[in-house]
Write a protein that holds these residues in place. Structure first.
Motif, PDB file in Angstrom:
ATOM      1  N   SER A 122       0.818  -1.209   0.000  1.00  0.00           N
ATOM      2  CA  SER A 122       0.000   0.000   0.000  1.00  0.00           C
ATOM      3  C   SER A 122       0.852   1.259   0.000  1.00  0.00           C
ATOM      4  O   SER A 122       0.348   2.363   0.217  1.00  0.00           O
ATOM      5  N   SER A 123       2.160   1.107  -0.243  1.00  0.00           N
ATOM      6  CA  SER A 123       3.084   2.232  -0.112  1.00  0.00           C
ATOM      7  C   SER A 123       2.705   3.382  -1.029  1.00  0.00           C
ATOM      8  O   SER A 123       2.603   4.533  -0.584  1.00  0.00           O
ATOM      9  N   GLY A 124       2.494   3.108  -2.321  1.00  0.00           N
ATOM     10  CA  GLY A 124       2.136   4.178  -3.239  1.00  0.00           C
ATOM     11  C   GLY A 124       0.711   4.652  -3.057  1.00  0.00           C
ATOM     12  O   GLY A 124       0.417   5.854  -3.142  1.00  0.00           O
ATOM     13  N   PHE A 125      -0.193   3.710  -2.787  1.00  0.00           N
ATOM     14  CA  PHE A 125      -1.612   4.027  -2.607  1.00  0.00           C
ATOM     15  C   PHE A 125      -1.818   5.004  -1.452  1.00  0.00           C
ATOM     16  O   PHE A 125      -2.465   6.051  -1.592  1.00  0.00           O
ATOM     17  N   LEU A 126      -1.256   4.691  -0.289  1.00  0.00           N
ATOM     18  CA  LEU A 126      -1.452   5.564   0.872  1.00  0.00           C
ATOM     19  C   LEU A 126      -0.575   6.811   0.802  1.00  0.00           C
ATOM     20  O   LEU A 126      -0.967   7.870   1.303  1.00  0.00           O
ATOM     21  N   ALA A 127       0.589   6.709   0.163  1.00  0.00           N
ATOM     22  CA  ALA A 127       1.411   7.907  -0.009  1.00  0.00           C
ATOM     23  C   ALA A 127       0.677   8.931  -0.865  1.00  0.00           C
ATOM     24  O   ALA A 127       0.714  10.138  -0.595  1.00  0.00           O
ATOM     25  N   ASP A 128      -0.010   8.464  -1.899  1.00  0.00           N
ATOM     26  CA  ASP A 128      -0.785   9.362  -2.755  1.00  0.00           C
ATOM     27  C   ASP A 128      -1.930   9.988  -1.967  1.00  0.00           C
ATOM     28  O   ASP A 128      -2.176  11.199  -2.056  1.00  0.00           O
ATOM     29  N   TRP A 129      -2.636   9.175  -1.176  1.00  0.00           N
ATOM     30  CA  TRP A 129      -3.742   9.694  -0.369  1.00  0.00           C
ATOM     31  C   TRP A 129      -3.252  10.715   0.643  1.00  0.00           C
ATOM     32  O   TRP A 129      -3.918  11.737   0.893  1.00  0.00           O
ATOM     33  N   LEU A 130      -2.072  10.495   1.222  1.00  0.00           N
ATOM     34  CA  LEU A 130      -1.537  11.446   2.197  1.00  0.00           C
ATOM     35  C   LEU A 130      -1.225  12.797   1.559  1.00  0.00           C
ATOM     36  O   LEU A 130      -1.284  13.830   2.251  1.00  0.00           O
ATOM     37  N   VAL A 137      -0.564   7.572  10.036  1.00  0.00           N
ATOM     38  CA  VAL A 137      -0.420   6.847   8.774  1.00  0.00           C
ATOM     39  C   VAL A 137       0.974   7.021   8.166  1.00  0.00           C
ATOM     40  O   VAL A 137       1.584   6.035   7.735  1.00  0.00           O
ATOM     41  N   PRO A 138       1.536   8.237   8.107  1.00  0.00           N
ATOM     42  CA  PRO A 138       2.909   8.343   7.593  1.00  0.00           C
ATOM     43  C   PRO A 138       3.915   7.524   8.387  1.00  0.00           C
ATOM     44  O   PRO A 138       4.804   6.880   7.804  1.00  0.00           O
ATOM     45  N   MET A 139       3.783   7.515   9.717  1.00  0.00           N
ATOM     46  CA  MET A 139       4.735   6.745  10.514  1.00  0.00           C
ATOM     47  C   MET A 139       4.548   5.252  10.328  1.00  0.00           C
ATOM     48  O   MET A 139       5.521   4.486  10.329  1.00  0.00           O
ATOM     49  N   SER A 140       3.307   4.815  10.134  1.00  0.00           N
ATOM     50  CA  SER A 140       3.064   3.408   9.856  1.00  0.00           C
ATOM     51  C   SER A 140       3.668   3.007   8.515  1.00  0.00           C
ATOM     52  O   SER A 140       4.296   1.948   8.384  1.00  0.00           O
ATOM     53  N   LEU A 141       3.504   3.864   7.514  1.00  0.00           N
ATOM     54  CA  LEU A 141       4.110   3.594   6.209  1.00  0.00           C
ATOM     55  C   LEU A 141       5.628   3.556   6.303  1.00  0.00           C
ATOM     56  O   LEU A 141       6.284   2.700   5.696  1.00  0.00           O
ATOM     57  N   TYR A 142       6.197   4.475   7.057  1.00  0.00           N
ATOM     58  CA  TYR A 142       7.649   4.515   7.200  1.00  0.00           C
ATOM     59  C   TYR A 142       8.171   3.238   7.851  1.00  0.00           C
ATOM     60  O   TYR A 142       9.178   2.649   7.417  1.00  0.00           O
ATOM     61  N   LEU A 143       7.502   2.780   8.895  1.00  0.00           N
ATOM     62  CA  LEU A 143       7.935   1.561   9.569  1.00  0.00           C
ATOM     63  C   LEU A 143       7.821   0.358   8.643  1.00  0.00           C
ATOM     64  O   LEU A 143       8.693  -0.514   8.629  1.00  0.00           O
ATOM     65  N   SER A 144       6.763   0.310   7.827  1.00  0.00           N
ATOM     66  CA  SER A 144       6.540  -0.848   6.972  1.00  0.00           C
ATOM     67  C   SER A 144       7.407  -0.851   5.722  1.00  0.00           C
ATOM     68  O   SER A 144       7.847  -1.907   5.265  1.00  0.00           O
ATOM     69  N   PHE A 145       7.640   0.335   5.136  1.00  0.00           N
ATOM     70  CA  PHE A 145       8.290   0.388   3.824  1.00  0.00           C
ATOM     71  C   PHE A 145       9.582   1.201   3.803  1.00  0.00           C
ATOM     72  O   PHE A 145      10.243   1.257   2.760  1.00  0.00           O
ATOM     73  N   GLY A 146       9.942   1.840   4.905  1.00  0.00           N
ATOM     74  CA  GLY A 146      11.217   2.528   4.982  1.00  0.00           C
ATOM     75  C   GLY A 146      11.333   3.766   4.119  1.00  0.00           C
ATOM     76  O   GLY A 146      12.442   4.152   3.727  1.00  0.00           O
ATOM     77  N   ASP A 147      10.216   4.418   3.833  1.00  0.00           N
ATOM     78  CA  ASP A 147      10.211   5.557   2.916  1.00  0.00           C
ATOM     79  C   ASP A 147      10.439   6.853   3.691  1.00  0.00           C
ATOM     80  O   ASP A 147       9.495   7.516   4.118  1.00  0.00           O
ATOM     81  N   LEU A 148      11.708   7.226   3.841  1.00  0.00           N
ATOM     82  CA  LEU A 148      12.037   8.456   4.556  1.00  0.00           C
ATOM     83  C   LEU A 148      11.601   9.680   3.764  1.00  0.00           C
ATOM     84  O   LEU A 148      11.250  10.715   4.345  1.00  0.00           O
ATOM     85  N   GLY A 149      11.596   9.575   2.443  1.00  0.00           N
ATOM     86  CA  GLY A 149      11.143  10.692   1.620  1.00  0.00           C
ATOM     87  C   GLY A 149       9.698  11.041   1.878  1.00  0.00           C
ATOM     88  O   GLY A 149       9.316  12.218   1.893  1.00  0.00           O
ATOM     89  N   LEU A 150       8.862  10.022   2.056  1.00  0.00           N
ATOM     90  CA  LEU A 150       7.460  10.277   2.379  1.00  0.00           C
ATOM     91  C   LEU A 150       7.354  10.999   3.718  1.00  0.00           C
ATOM     92  O   LEU A 150       6.572  11.939   3.866  1.00  0.00           O
ATOM     93  N   LEU A 151       8.162  10.562   4.685  1.00  0.00           N
ATOM     94  CA  LEU A 151       8.129  11.197   5.998  1.00  0.00           C
ATOM     95  C   LEU A 151       8.534  12.667   5.883  1.00  0.00           C
ATOM     96  O   LEU A 151       7.929  13.547   6.511  1.00  0.00           O
ATOM     97  N   ARG A 152       9.536  12.924   5.050  1.00  0.00           N
ATOM     98  CA  ARG A 152       9.986  14.302   4.866  1.00  0.00           C
ATOM     99  C   ARG A 152       8.895  15.143   4.210  1.00  0.00           C
ATOM    100  O   ARG A 152       8.670  16.300   4.592  1.00  0.00           O
TER     101      ARG A 152
END
Length: 870
Positions: free
Chosen positions: A496-504, A542-557
């Protein structure tokens, strides 16, 4: 305590100490950002990910090389790093429309190289608004809401077939694209649903094979979709505008290198189609006597709209597509004589009905519902949604009837206007965002397996463009509270990395200037500005959950300003004592003891709930700031979180450990949020929670917010056995009550269906709501035993707690680094235990009956003869 292990030894080294001949892993699953290979990229410097599969477990990546070939040239860059997830693009930033292929290989510290990976296609989209020459065009007179779905098109002549042709396309509304009368692509309901005023996705398709010498046509049929159709309540239409529109840019390259564009502009035309009306909630009416055509004599000109093309963005994840086909398991007559079909599964999609021997002009009506009541479709829970498709037959032998611009949540349909003998086939086509499945689990208890499958089906149905609350009634909206609870479960089950990143991105776009977060995103309840604990917190959780699951620091930033704005907003509301008294209006929503017509009237004090969430979001924000190197922010918000915890304990926790309002939810939030620092009070609070659960015979007495943490709280209180008893309780209210009642998805209410088979009398009753499916996260961690402890599962914990209560269990998760697998089997009083660890990671394994974790690296590991106690 007895403990034995048959952990395999590492593969023996060659006699000379070298590893030159050891089998190296394979580099697989090379991916750019979160998009599928070959899909267009919305950035010119995409991050790269790959996995190491198989080979010797002692292979540890020390560096990697990336080869990029584009425009007849290639180059290679070497990077010394152990990272393999979302690493920086090592070449110059690519330009719009640039394409090529990329390959990766890796080297171990001892010099061993892997082979090159397979080539991954690179295709950059249109990055700047100036890349767009096409215009938004709309029918001049055919575009009214009651005019049906228009076809906007053009024709053009080619002297020869193009060597390459790429279509860039989007719309106000939703569209089906056609080139020379042939449907293009597999995407459904494109361009999807975003905060249209700020972000409008476009799609891109390679249409080279669709074009040829001579006259060609290009166009699309437009439906109302989210742009202009009903949203929420009856009559609430035209949320984003009253005119459907299309933008299309076809870019052609010919064998001699020359180029040409076919652009939507004022020269295009519009025609009516056989789709007489369409709406997500109400359904579709289709006249099969009117096929798609190019008829200049009947067409009209279009108007050009002055629209901001800088809103156009590429999507980050997959589109909505047809993901499965399920034929009806039975065709029967209801007590009233209506012809019914049962698909055996509550699902989301549409019905393909094939009939024969119909007369021209015959009408066939298909109605949808999730459950039966008294043998008839239970349609009261749909509220104002008609969920009905009507077809006017062409009378051409066999006809396949299905809609294009609607969808429904259903298990059952009834069909009027045809007899059983004239029905050739009835198939449900499952629709949803085409997320890749990455998580599984199974146990020796078939009821738990069915519960887990129900969670999966509810996610599949509600992850349709945005994470909706339900897919069937007049409320298919992106409620922030639901996904805040469910994100860890979603991230285990699906990529769900791209799906939820887009929604965020839409969460940030819809956020108010003062930091308030809407209840739903995209926000069509614009007048409802109040903040809500557990709902607005999605901006942080949700961003922190995505970061923990997929390691996407860019999304967190990217999301950090939104996260901080929310916490600062709550800080202003809470005042100097950090007690948030205005965190309504939902509270511990849907407490099972709340009246059916007042789901917010929970046992839990809303101020306790709000303050607990304030503490959680402040702490998560501090962790995000630390990860991003924002040390001043990290200290500030960590201090704030500590002050909130202290204030919570001071205001709400008595000396005997009793938490204000003394119900399951407040103890669960206090324990899981580490809100009680005094060890004695914390222990007594845990004891009180266990007593409340046991006194309730292990039935659930929590609303949505408490339900997501109640089992973890029982584990913290030292009673995982009580947690498992609660999970396996079948009395109402419980998770397995619905399973025992034949549910195939998660219900909104514990008693959406009453024991006598009647539907709950409350106005708000859904049989497909994933929120209470957040329990699957606990199942994954505490039965399957897999839990991330470092971003992207680079380090993870294996700690199943149910080994001596169930006969066997297994879990598998495809992490960004590769497959993690856990399997355990109990025989008599001992357990056999197996763990698979992917390259680039390590695991802390808590063996059944052991006193602490064993750290293991990549490879297969196994133990047997494990005992619970001496």
């Amino acid at each position: 305590m007895t403990l034995s292990s048959n952990t395999p030894h590492p593969a023996a080294s060659p006699p000379d100490g070298s590893h030159r001949h050891a089998v190296t892993p394979l580099v697989r699953n090379v991916q750019l950002e979160h998009v599928e290979p070959g899909e267009i990229l919305g950035v010119g410097a995409p991050r790269l990910s790959w996995r190491l599969i198989g080979g010797a477990p002692d292979f540890q990546q020390h560096c990697y090389e990336v080869e990029f070939a584009s425009g007849g040239q290639s180059s290679t860059q070497r990077v010394e790093s152990r990272d393999s997830v979302l690493v920086a693009w090592p070449f110059e930033t690519m330009a719009s429309r640039q394409n090529g292929v990329v390959r990766v290989r890796c080297q171990a510290r001892d010099g061993r190289w892997t082979a090159w990976s397979d080539a991954c296609e690179v295709a950059v989209g249109l990055l700047e608004s100036s890349d767009w020459s096409a215009q938004f065009v709309t029918p001049r007179t055919l575009g009214g809401f009651t005019d049906g779905a228009p076809h906007i098109f053009t024709t053009f002549e080619l002297q020869e077939a193009p060597a390459a042709a790429r279509l860039y396309i989007s719309a106000h509304g939703i569209y089906e694209p056609y080139v020379n009368g042939v449907r293009v692509g597999k995407d459904i309901f494109a361009p999807g649903w975003t905060a249209y005023e700020k972000r409008l996705r476009y799609q891109s398709y390679d249409v080279t094979s669709h074009l040829g010498e001579g006259v060609n046509s290009l166009g699309a049929i437009l439906g109302n979709g989210w742009f202009r159709g009903q949203l929420v309540w009856k009559g609430n239409r035209l949320n984003y505008g009253d005119r459907l529109a299309l933008i299309a840019q076809l870019e052609l390259e010919f064998p001699d290198g020359s180029r040409r564009m076919v652009l939507s502009d004022g020269s295009w035309s519009a025609l009516p189609t056989g789709i007489l009306s369409d709406d997500f909630y109400d359904g579709e009416c289709r006249d099969m006597r009117l096929p798609l055509s190019i008829d200049a004599a009947r067409s009209e000109l279009v108007d050009v709209l002055d629209e901001d093309r800088s809103r156009l963005v590429a999507r980050r994840g997959p589109s909505v597509r047809a993901t499965e086909r399920k034929p009806a398991v039975s065709l029967m007559r209801s007590p009233s004589g209506r012809l019914q079909a049962d698909f055996g599964q509550n699902l989301v999609g549409w019905v393909e009905l094939v009939v024969r021997d119909r007369q021209r002009g015959d009408r066939i009506v298909v109605r949808h519902a999730e459950v039966l009541e008294g043998g008839e479709l239970a349609r009261r829970p749909l509220r104002s949604a008609e969920a009905t498709c009507t077809y006017i037959c062409a009378g051409d032998g066999e006809e396949m009837l299905r809609p294009s611009f609607t969808y429904n949540g259903f298990r059952y349909i009834d069909i009027a206007g045809v007899d059983e003998s004239d029905v050739v086939s009835v198939v449900a086509v499952v629709l949803g965002t085409d997320l890749r499945r990455i998580g599984w689990m199974t146990t020796s208890d078939p009821r738990l397996n069915r519960l887990h499958e129900n969670v999966v089906w509810s996610a599949r149905g509600n992850f349709l463009e945005v994470p909706t609350d339900c897919p069937q009634r007049d409320e298919r909206l992106g409620w922030t509270g639901d996904i805040q609870l469910f994100a860890p479960t979603a991230n285990y089950l699906f990529d769900s990395s791209g799906f939820l990143a887009d929604w965020l991105e839409d969460v940030a776009a819809e956020q108010w200037a003062d930091g308030s977060v809407p209840f739903i995103v995209p926000d069509v309840l614009r007048e409802m500005r109040a903040t809500a604990a557990g709902w607005g917190d999605a901006a942080v959780v949700v961003p922190m959950s995505l970061y923990l699951s997929f390691g996407d620091l860019g999304l967190l930033r990217r999301q950090y300003p939104s996260m901080r704005a929310w916490v600062d907003k709550v800080r202003a509301l809470a005042g100097e004592d950090h007690i948030w008294t205005t965190g309504g209006p939902f509270g511990d929503w849907l407490d099972p003891l709340a009246p059916p017509d007042d789901p917010a009237r929970a046992q839990a004090d809303p101020t306790v709930v709000s303050t607990a969430y304030f503490s959680r979001s402040a702490q998560l924000l501090a962790e995000a700031a630390s990860r991003l190197g924002l040390n001043s922010d990290a200290r500030h918000y960590s201090t704030m979180a500590g002050e909130i915890r202290a204030s919570f304990e001071r205001h709400f926790v008595a000396e005997d450990g009793v938490v204000r309002s003394d119900c399951q939810t407040v103890y669960a939030l206090a324990l899981c949020g580490n809100l009680i620092s005094d060890e004695g009070r914390r222990a007594r609070a845990g004891e009180r929670l266990v007593r409340l659960v046991l006194d309730a015979d292990c039935t659930v007495a929590t609303g949505l917010l408490g339900t997501a943490v109640i089992l973890d709280a029982l584990v913290i209180a030292g009673r995982p056995d009580v947690a498992l008893r609660m999970l396996t309780q079948t009395r109402l209210p419980s998770w397995l009550y619905a399973v025992e009642m034949g549910a195939t998805t998660m219900w909104e209410r514990w008693d959406s269906m009453l024991p006598d088979g009647s539907v709950n009398p409350g106005e708000m009753t859904s049989f497909n709501h994933y929120a209470n499916g957040a329990v699957a996260d606990w199942m994954h961690r505490r039965i399957g035993g897999i839990a991330p402890t470092a971003p992207g599962y680079r380090r993870f914990e294996v700690r199943p707690l149910a080994c001596f209560a169930l006969d066997h269990g297994s879990a598998r998760h495809t992490s960004p680094y590769g497959d993690i697998a856990v399997r355990w089997v109990r025989e008599d009083a001992t357990v056999e235990f197996h763990v698979e660890v992917p390259h680039g990671t390590e695991a802390d394994v808590w063996l059944p009956g052991g006193s602490g974790p064993i750290v293991v690296g990549p490879g297969q590991h196994g133990w047997s003869g494990l005992r619970e106690s001496a």
